[in-house]
Scaffold this motif. Structure first.
Motif, mmCIF file in Angstrom:
data_model
loop_
_atom_site.group_PDB
_atom_site.id
_atom_site.type_symbol
_atom_site.label_atom_id
_atom_site.label_comp_id
_atom_site.label_asym_id
_atom_site.label_seq_id
_atom_site.Cartn_x
_atom_site.Cartn_y
_atom_site.Cartn_z
ATOM 1 N N ASN A 170 -2.364 -30.266 10.525
ATOM 2 C CA ASN A 170 -1.364 -30.312 9.459
ATOM 3 C C ASN A 170 -0.941 -31.744 9.161
ATOM 4 O O ASN A 170 -0.732 -32.118 8.006
ATOM 5 N N ILE A 171 -0.801 -32.564 10.199
ATOM 6 C CA ILE A 171 -0.470 -33.979 10.011
ATOM 7 C C ILE A 171 -1.616 -34.695 9.294
ATOM 8 O O ILE A 171 -1.399 -35.499 8.368
ATOM 9 N N LEU A 172 -2.836 -34.399 9.714
ATOM 10 C CA LEU A 172 -4.017 -35.025 9.116
ATOM 11 C C LEU A 172 -4.105 -34.731 7.620
ATOM 12 O O LEU A 172 -4.534 -35.584 6.835
ATOM 13 N N LYS A 173 -3.675 -33.549 7.204
ATOM 14 C CA LYS A 173 -3.690 -33.202 5.780
ATOM 15 C C LYS A 173 -2.697 -34.039 4.975
ATOM 16 O O LYS A 173 -2.866 -34.220 3.773
ATOM 17 N N LYS A 174 -1.660 -34.545 5.650
ATOM 18 C CA LYS A 174 -0.564 -35.201 4.946
ATOM 19 C C LYS A 174 -0.588 -36.728 5.017
ATOM 20 O O LYS A 174 0.082 -37.398 4.231
ATOM 21 N N VAL A 175 -1.315 -37.306 5.981
ATOM 22 C CA VAL A 175 -1.326 -38.772 6.094
ATOM 23 C C VAL A 175 -2.151 -39.377 4.964
ATOM 24 O O VAL A 175 -3.030 -38.727 4.394
ATOM 25 N N GLU A 176 -1.856 -40.632 4.665
ATOM 26 C CA GLU A 176 -2.587 -41.325 3.612
ATOM 27 C C GLU A 176 -4.034 -41.573 4.057
ATOM 28 O O GLU A 176 -4.295 -41.827 5.228
ATOM 29 N N GLU A 177 -4.958 -41.453 3.110
ATOM 30 C CA GLU A 177 -6.372 -41.622 3.435
ATOM 31 C C GLU A 177 -6.687 -43.058 3.828
ATOM 32 O O GLU A 177 -6.086 -44.006 3.321
ATOM 33 N N ASN A 178 -7.636 -43.198 4.751
ATOM 34 C CA ASN A 178 -8.107 -44.509 5.233
ATOM 35 C C ASN A 178 -7.003 -45.349 5.874
ATOM 36 O O ASN A 178 -7.058 -46.575 5.872
ATOM 37 N N THR A 194 15.728 -43.260 0.404
ATOM 38 C CA THR A 194 14.737 -44.295 0.101
ATOM 39 C C THR A 194 13.292 -43.851 0.301
ATOM 40 O O THR A 194 12.385 -44.406 -0.316
ATOM 41 N N LEU A 195 13.069 -42.860 1.150
ATOM 42 C CA LEU A 195 11.700 -42.442 1.424
ATOM 43 C C LEU A 195 11.147 -41.559 0.312
ATOM 44 O O LEU A 195 11.874 -40.788 -0.308
ATOM 45 N N GLU A 196 9.825 -41.678 0.082
ATOM 46 C CA GLU A 196 9.127 -40.801 -0.848
ATOM 47 C C GLU A 196 9.105 -39.385 -0.276
ATOM 48 O O GLU A 196 9.037 -39.200 0.949
ATOM 49 N N PRO A 197 9.152 -38.366 -1.146
ATOM 50 C CA PRO A 197 9.111 -36.979 -0.657
ATOM 51 C C PRO A 197 7.922 -36.698 0.253
ATOM 52 O O PRO A 197 8.058 -35.980 1.254
ATOM 53 N N LYS A 198 6.745 -37.251 -0.055
ATOM 54 C CA LYS A 198 5.568 -36.983 0.781
ATOM 55 C C LYS A 198 5.719 -37.579 2.180
ATOM 56 O O LYS A 198 5.197 -37.029 3.151
ATOM 57 N N GLU A 199 6.470 -38.706 2.300
ATOM 58 C CA GLU A 199 6.698 -39.294 3.621
ATOM 59 C C GLU A 199 7.681 -38.438 4.412
ATOM 60 O O GLU A 199 7.540 -38.284 5.635
ATOM 61 N N ILE A 200 8.662 -37.859 3.728
ATOM 62 C CA ILE A 200 9.604 -36.965 4.404
ATOM 63 C C ILE A 200 8.864 -35.731 4.940
ATOM 64 O O ILE A 200 9.101 -35.298 6.073
ATOM 65 N N ILE A 201 7.949 -35.195 4.135
ATOM 66 C CA ILE A 201 7.147 -34.049 4.570
ATOM 67 C C ILE A 201 6.315 -34.426 5.791
ATOM 68 O O ILE A 201 6.177 -33.646 6.742
ATOM 69 N N LEU A 202 5.741 -35.630 5.794
ATOM 70 C CA LEU A 202 4.958 -36.093 6.938
ATOM 71 C C LEU A 202 5.834 -36.261 8.176
ATOM 72 O O LEU A 202 5.432 -35.901 9.291
ATOM 73 N N GLN A 203 7.043 -36.806 7.995
ATOM 74 C CA GLN A 203 7.980 -36.945 9.113
ATOM 75 C C GLN A 203 8.300 -35.567 9.703
ATOM 76 O O GLN A 203 8.361 -35.405 10.919
ATOM 77 N N GLU A 204 8.485 -34.576 8.826
ATOM 78 C CA GLU A 204 8.775 -33.215 9.296
ATOM 79 C C GLU A 204 7.600 -32.647 10.104
ATOM 80 O O GLU A 204 7.796 -31.984 11.118
ATOM 81 N N ALA A 205 6.375 -32.923 9.634
ATOM 82 C CA ALA A 205 5.194 -32.418 10.336
ATOM 83 C C ALA A 205 5.095 -33.025 11.729
ATOM 84 O O ALA A 205 4.775 -32.330 12.707
ATOM 85 N N MET A 206 5.374 -34.318 11.853
ATOM 86 C CA MET A 206 5.326 -34.979 13.159
ATOM 87 C C MET A 206 6.480 -34.515 14.045
ATOM 88 O O MET A 206 6.314 -34.314 15.248
ATOM 89 N N PHE A 207 7.641 -34.311 13.436
ATOM 90 C CA PHE A 207 8.809 -33.878 14.201
ATOM 91 C C PHE A 207 8.614 -32.455 14.726
ATOM 92 O O PHE A 207 9.042 -32.133 15.845
ATOM 93 N N GLU A 208 7.954 -31.608 13.938
ATOM 94 C CA GLU A 208 7.694 -30.238 14.396
ATOM 95 C C GLU A 208 6.802 -30.244 15.630
ATOM 96 O O GLU A 208 6.976 -29.426 16.536
ATOM 97 N N LEU A 209 5.849 -31.158 15.682
ATOM 98 C CA LEU A 209 4.994 -31.253 16.866
ATOM 99 C C LEU A 209 5.835 -31.552 18.109
ATOM 100 O O LEU A 209 5.615 -30.988 19.172
ATOM 101 N N VAL A 210 6.833 -32.432 17.943
ATOM 102 C CA VAL A 210 7.688 -32.812 19.071
ATOM 103 C C VAL A 210 8.596 -31.651 19.487
ATOM 104 O O VAL A 210 8.667 -31.286 20.660
ATOM 105 N N THR A 211 9.309 -31.079 18.526
ATOM 106 C CA THR A 211 10.268 -30.021 18.866
ATOM 107 C C THR A 211 9.567 -28.751 19.360
ATOM 108 O O THR A 211 10.092 -28.039 20.211
ATOM 109 N N SER A 212 8.366 -28.469 18.833
ATOM 110 C CA SER A 212 7.638 -27.302 19.322
ATOM 111 C C SER A 212 7.162 -27.518 20.753
ATOM 112 O O SER A 212 7.096 -26.573 21.539
#
Length: 577
Positions: A282-290, A123-141
Motif C-alpha cells: 500500500n505504501i509502494l502504491k503511494k510513494v513518488e516514482e523513482n 502545508t502538506l499536499e493531500p497525497k503526502e498526508i495519505i502516504l503519512q497515514e499509510a506509514m502510520f498504519e503500519l506502525v500502529t498495526s
C-alpha cells in the motif's frame, strides 16, 4: 507494554548528542536544535515527543484486522454505488480515512495532537498526508499485533491454569517458538516508534521493515511451518485432557480476550507477516516514482514476499509429503507399478467420476448400466485412473499417464444429456498407446474443475493466459473461505481477484491480484466489482508494483560484479542482551 514504551523513550533520548531533554513529572519533551533549521522544520521537530504509540493502542490485532478489511470493502462498495455503512459520496482517499475513524480502528496520523499543533496539515499536499497515514498504519498495526501477542503470553502461555495441565512437549507443540516471534516484534516496534518520535513527519518506515525482514523475521518461517502440527495437537489435547479443556473454556470467556478464541491468537504470526506485506504494498502504491522511498518500499516488499513464499512452501511441502505417503498406502497396481512418492510431486485433485462405456446413442445414455465409477488421482505430473475396492479402503490402479500427455474435450454442445460429460484422452498411457475415456461428473462445475486441472493450458471462458487485460472481470471477497480441496483457493476478506472462469452452479476460478495465486472458490463469498474505474485502478496499482520490482531486479542484475553502493541505514534503538 509500559516497559516497551519506556525503553523506546530512553533510546530516543540517547540517539543524538544534539538532543536536549527537559523533564517534568507529566511528560518528557524532546527538542532538536540544529543550526540553520527553518522555523517550520523546528516546529515539526519540536513536536517529537514520547507519543506513547504502544500505550495509545487499545485494539487487539484481530479486531483491527477484521475492521480494516471491512473498511476496504465499504470503500469499494461506495465507489460501486452500493449501500454502505456511511452515507453520501466521498472521494476515495478521504473515504478511506473517514472509515478508519470508526470503532475498532487504529488512530489516524492526522488526529495526533502533535500533528495538529505542528501546522503540517495546512502545508502538506493531500497525497503526502495519505502516504503519512499509510506509514502510520503500519506502525500502529504493529503495536496492536504486539498487544495481542502480549495477551497470548500473559493470559495463556504463562497462565498456571494451562501450564499446570500440560506436559513440556505439549507446551512446545502449542506455543512453538512464539517467544522468538515476540522478541522480533518488540525490536521492530521499538524502531518504528522511535522513527515517529524523531519527527512527527515520518520520513520512511520501509527501510526499517527491510532490515528487520532480512535480519530477524526468519522466526516466522519455522513458526508457520509448525502450525499444521500445532492445530492437530491442540485438537488432540482438547479431546484427551478434560482439565485443560475446562480451563481453556474459562480463559476464552474472560472479558480481556473480547470473545476471541485461543486459536485466533496462535495464527497471529502468519496473519501479520502477510498483512505486513500488503501494508508495504500500500505504501509502494503511494510513494513518488523513482524516489528513495520507492526503492526502500520495493526492497522491503521483496523481502516480505520471500518470507511469505518460504512460509507457504514450507507448509505445502510438509502436507504434500504426508499426503503422498497416505495415498501410496492405499494403491494396488494391477500390472506396471508407478512410484508415487517424489520430492517434485504433489496432489492437485482427486475424486470419483463416472466412466461411460458402450454405444453412445440417446437411448442407451439413459441407462445407468452405461456408467461405472472410477477414481482419479491427479498429481502435478501424473494421472492415476483407479477403481475403488469393495472395502472402500484400497484403490486398484487401472491406467496411468504423464499429465503433459493429457487432452480434454468438453461435450457441452452435444446436448443436455452430455452437459456434465467430457472426453479425457491419454496420448500415451502406461502401455504406450493412445486411449480415450468418456467421463461424467455430478455437476457442470465439477466437470470444468476437472478439465482445468487435467489440462491447465486450455482456454478459460473469460481469459486465455493473461489477467492483465484492460477491463477483465474482477471480484472482491466479502467472506473468508478456507479451501476444502487441493484445487480450491483460500480467500480472505477484501482480497481482489481476476475471474478466469465462472459456472452456473456457484463456483468461480480466479487469480488473486496481490500474489498471483489461482484456484476455485464459491461465488457466494465474493461481490463483483462494478466500477470500471475501480477495476482499472486495481490493475494499474498491480502493474506498478510488478514494474517497480522488475526494474529493481534489472538494476541489480546490471550491477552484478560491482560492489553496490550502501543505502542509508537507520540506527536500531534496541540492543541484544
Amino acid at each position: 507494554m509500559e516497559e516497551l514504551s519506556e525503553r523506546t523513550t530512553s533510546a530516543c533520548t540517547m540517539q543524538d548528542n544534539d538532543i536536549h531533554t527537559t523533564a517534568d513529572p507529566d511528560n518528557i519533551k524532546l527538542r532538536l536544535v540544529r543550526n540553520g533549521d527553518s522555523p517550520q522544520k523546528m516546529a515539526v521537530e519540536n513536536s517529537c515527543r514520547n507519543l506513547n504509540i504502544v500505550k495509545r493502542v487499545d485494539v487487539l490485532y484481530q479486531e483491527y484486522r477484521d475492521t480494516s478489511k471491512q473498511q476496504e470493502i465499504e470503500q469499494r462498495r461506495q465507489r460501486d454505488g452500493l449501500p454502505t455503512a456511511g452515507s453520501g459520496v466521498t472521494a476515495a482517499p478521504a473515504l478511506q480515512l473517514q472509515l478508519r475513524n470508526s470503532m475498532h480502528s487504529l488512530s489516524l496520523w492526522q488526529n495526533l495532537e502533535a500533528v495538529k499543533d505542528s501546522g503540517l496539515l495546512k502545508t502538506l499536499e493531500p497525497k503526502e498526508i495519505i502516504l503519512q497515514e499509510a506509514m502510520f498504519e503500519l506502525v500502529t498495526s504493529e503495536a496492536s499485533y504486539y498487544k495481542s501477542l502480549e495477551l497470548l503470553e500473559t493470559h495463556f502461555l504463562r497462565n498456571p491454569l494451562l501450564v499446570n495441565t500440560l506436559s513440556q512437549s505439549d507446551m512446545h507443540f502449542l506455543f512453538s517458538n512464539i517467544e522468538d516471534i515476540m522478541k522480533a516484534s518488540e525490536r521492530f516496534l521499538m524502531d518504528l516508534e522511535h522513527r515517529i518520535e524523531e519527527s512527527i513527519l515520518i520520513s520512511d518506515v520501509c527501510d526499517i521493515v527491510q532490515t528487520h525482514a532480512v535480519n530477524h523475521f526468519q522466526v516466522f518461517i519455522s513458526y508457520v511451518i509448525n502450525q499444521a502440527y500445532q492445530e492437530k495437537n491442540y485438537r488432540r489435547i482438547l479431546q484427551e485432557n478434560a482439565l485443560f479443556r475446562e480451563n481453556m473454556s474459562m480463559l476464552e470467556n474472560q472479558p480481556k480476550v473480547k470473545g476471541l478464541s485461543f486459536t485466533s491468537f496462535l495464527i497471529l504470526p502468519f496473519q501479520r507477516i502477510t498483512r505486513l506485506k500488503l501494508l508495504v504494498q500500500n505504501i509502494l502504491k503511494k510513494v513518488e516514482e523513482n524516489s528513495e522511498r520507492e526503492k526502500t518500499a520495493i526492497s522491503a516488499h521483496q523481502e516480505l514476499e520471500r518470507i511469505v513464499k518460504e512460509c507457504n512452501e514450507g507448509v505445502r511441502k510438509m502436507s504434500r509429503t504426508e499426503e503422498l505417503i497416505s495415498i501410496e498406502k492405499t494403491l494396488e497396481f494391477k500390472s506396471k507399478s508407478v512410484p508415487v512418492i517424489s520430492h517434485s510431486r504433489w496432489l492437485l485433485k482427486k475424486g470419483e467420476v463416472q466412466q461411460m462405456s458402450g454405444p453412445k446413442s440417446t437411448r442407451t445414455m439413459r441407462s445407468r448400466k452405461l456408467y461405472h465409477p472410477i477414481y482419479l488421482f491427479l498429481f502435478n505430473n501424473l494421472l492415476l485412473i483407479t477403481k475403488r475396492s469393495s472395502s472402500g479402503e484400497k484403490f486398484q490402479v487401472l491406467d496411468s499417464c504423464s499429465r503433459s500427455m493429457l487432452r480434454t474435450e468438453d461435450l457441452e454442445d452435444q446436448g443436455q444429456m452430455l452437459a456434465c460429460a467430457f472426453v479425457l484422452k491419454l496420448l500415451e498411457n502406461q502401455e504406450d498407446r493412445e486411449v480415450s475415456y468418456m467421463l461424467k461428473t455430478e455437476s457442470i462445475s465439477d466437470k470444468l474443475r476437472w478439465i482445468y486441472a487435467l489440462t491447465p493450458n486450455r482456454r478459460t471462458r473469460f481469459l486465455s493466459t493473461s489477467t492483465s487485460q484492460p477491463d477483465s472481470a474482477q471480484v472482491q471477497c466479502i467472506q473468508s473461505y478456507s479451501s476444502q480441496e487441493p484445487d480450491e483457493l483460500s480467500v480472505e476478506m477484501a482480497d481482489v481477484l481476476h475471474i478466469l472462469e465462472c459456472t452456473d452452479d456457484g463456483w468461480m476460478l480466479g487469480e488473486r491480484l496481490h500474489d498471483g495465486e489461482r484456484g476455485w472458490f464459491p461465488t457466494r463469498v465474493v461481490e463483483k466489482i462494478m466500477s470500471a474505474e475501480v477495476r482499472a485502478q486495481n490493475l494499474k496499482e498491480c502493474q506498478r508494483i510488478q514494474q517497480a520490482q522488475e526494474g529493481a531486479q534489472g538494476a541489480r542484475a546490471a550491477s552484478r560484479g560491482r560492489r553496490p553502493a550502501k543505502s542509508p541505514q537507520y540506527t536500531p534503538t534496541w540492543t541484544d542482551l
